[in-house]
Write a protein that holds these residues in place. Structure first.
Motif, PDB file in Angstrom:
ATOM      1  N   GLY A 131       0.813  -1.220   0.000  1.00  0.00           N
ATOM      2  CA  GLY A 131       0.000   0.000   0.000  1.00  0.00           C
ATOM      3  C   GLY A 131       0.840   1.261   0.000  1.00  0.00           C
ATOM      4  O   GLY A 131       0.531   2.228  -0.701  1.00  0.00           O
ATOM      5  N   PHE A 132       1.919   1.270   0.777  1.00  0.00           N
ATOM      6  CA  PHE A 132       2.802   2.438   0.813  1.00  0.00           C
ATOM      7  C   PHE A 132       3.443   2.678  -0.544  1.00  0.00           C
ATOM      8  O   PHE A 132       3.476   3.809  -1.034  1.00  0.00           O
TER       9      PHE A 132
ATOM     10  N   ALA B 214       2.328   1.721  -3.429  1.00  0.00           N
ATOM     11  CA  ALA B 214       1.280   2.143  -4.364  1.00  0.00           C
ATOM     12  C   ALA B 214       0.958   3.624  -4.163  1.00  0.00           C
ATOM     13  O   ALA B 214       0.755   4.368  -5.131  1.00  0.00           O
ATOM     14  N   TYR B 215       0.937   4.079  -2.913  1.00  0.00           N
ATOM     15  CA  TYR B 215       0.694   5.488  -2.610  1.00  0.00           C
ATOM     16  C   TYR B 215       1.799   6.371  -3.188  1.00  0.00           C
ATOM     17  O   TYR B 215       1.521   7.412  -3.800  1.00  0.00           O
ATOM     18  N   VAL B 216       3.047   5.960  -3.009  1.00  0.00           N
ATOM     19  CA  VAL B 216       4.172   6.722  -3.560  1.00  0.00           C
ATOM     20  C   VAL B 216       4.084   6.759  -5.088  1.00  0.00           C
ATOM     21  O   VAL B 216       4.293   7.812  -5.703  1.00  0.00           O
TER      22      VAL B 216
ATOM     23  N   MET C  33       1.404   6.609  -6.901  1.00  0.00           N
ATOM     24  CA  MET C  33       0.313   7.510  -7.286  1.00  0.00           C
ATOM     25  C   MET C  33       0.732   8.978  -7.149  1.00  0.00           C
ATOM     26  O   MET C  33       0.240   9.825  -7.887  1.00  0.00           O
ATOM     27  N   ARG C  34       1.622   9.282  -6.225  1.00  0.00           N
ATOM     28  CA  ARG C  34       2.098  10.658  -6.069  1.00  0.00           C
ATOM     29  C   ARG C  34       3.117  11.022  -7.142  1.00  0.00           C
ATOM     30  O   ARG C  34       3.230  12.184  -7.526  1.00  0.00           O
TER      31      ARG C  34
ATOM     32  N   VAL D 169       4.243  12.506   2.827  1.00  0.00           N
ATOM     33  CA  VAL D 169       3.683  12.094   4.115  1.00  0.00           C
ATOM     34  C   VAL D 169       4.123  13.116   5.152  1.00  0.00           C
ATOM     35  O   VAL D 169       5.321  13.352   5.309  1.00  0.00           O
TER      36      VAL D 169
END
Length: 127
Positions: free
Chosen positions: A21-22, A24-26, A28-29, A104
């Motif tokens: 998840g982390f 994937a978040y990075v 997306m950013r 973050v």
């Protein structure tokens, strides 16, 4: 015969899920920053293929460049990031800009992008 259980525990699964998840978040950013960079490169390539671009006025070349970027919703490249200089009978267009996005908390992701193209010559990437 004794059978043993195999597989991942719930705690192990949650840890793997958090790591995935982390990342994937990075991703997306970061994706919009790189998407914009490839739009800049595509705009430069398109300009280099224009007929008689080497004889155009620098203001007209910048206008054509920003029109192409407007189509791809580019918002980080400004006029002060674009430099034009004369090279023989062609123009050298250099685009250098920086994008800063919060990641973050108080951590930011900074991307520095550069693209150059010879406009009106042979249209190859400048070294």
């Amino acid at each position: 015969m004794k059978q043993t259980q195999k597989g991942m525990t719930l705690l192990g699964f949650l840890i793997v899920l958090a790591v995935v998840g982390f990342f994937a978040y990075v991703a997306m950013r970061l994706f919009p920053m790189y998407s914009e960079y490839y739009s800049v490169r595509a705009a430069l390539k398109g300009l280099s293929q224009e007929a008689d671009i080497g004889s155009q006025d620098p203001a007209r070349i910048q206008d054509l460049f920003f029109r192409r970027l407007y189509i791809s919703y580019s918002e980080n490249v400004k006029k002060e990031h674009v430099k034009l200089k004369r090279v023989g009978n062609a123009w050298q267009m250099d685009v250098r800009y920086e994008v800063r996005r919060p990641l973050v908390g108080n951590l930011d992701v900074v991307g520095r992008f550069e693209a150059s193209r010879l406009l009106g010559g042979n249209g190859r990437d400048a070294e």
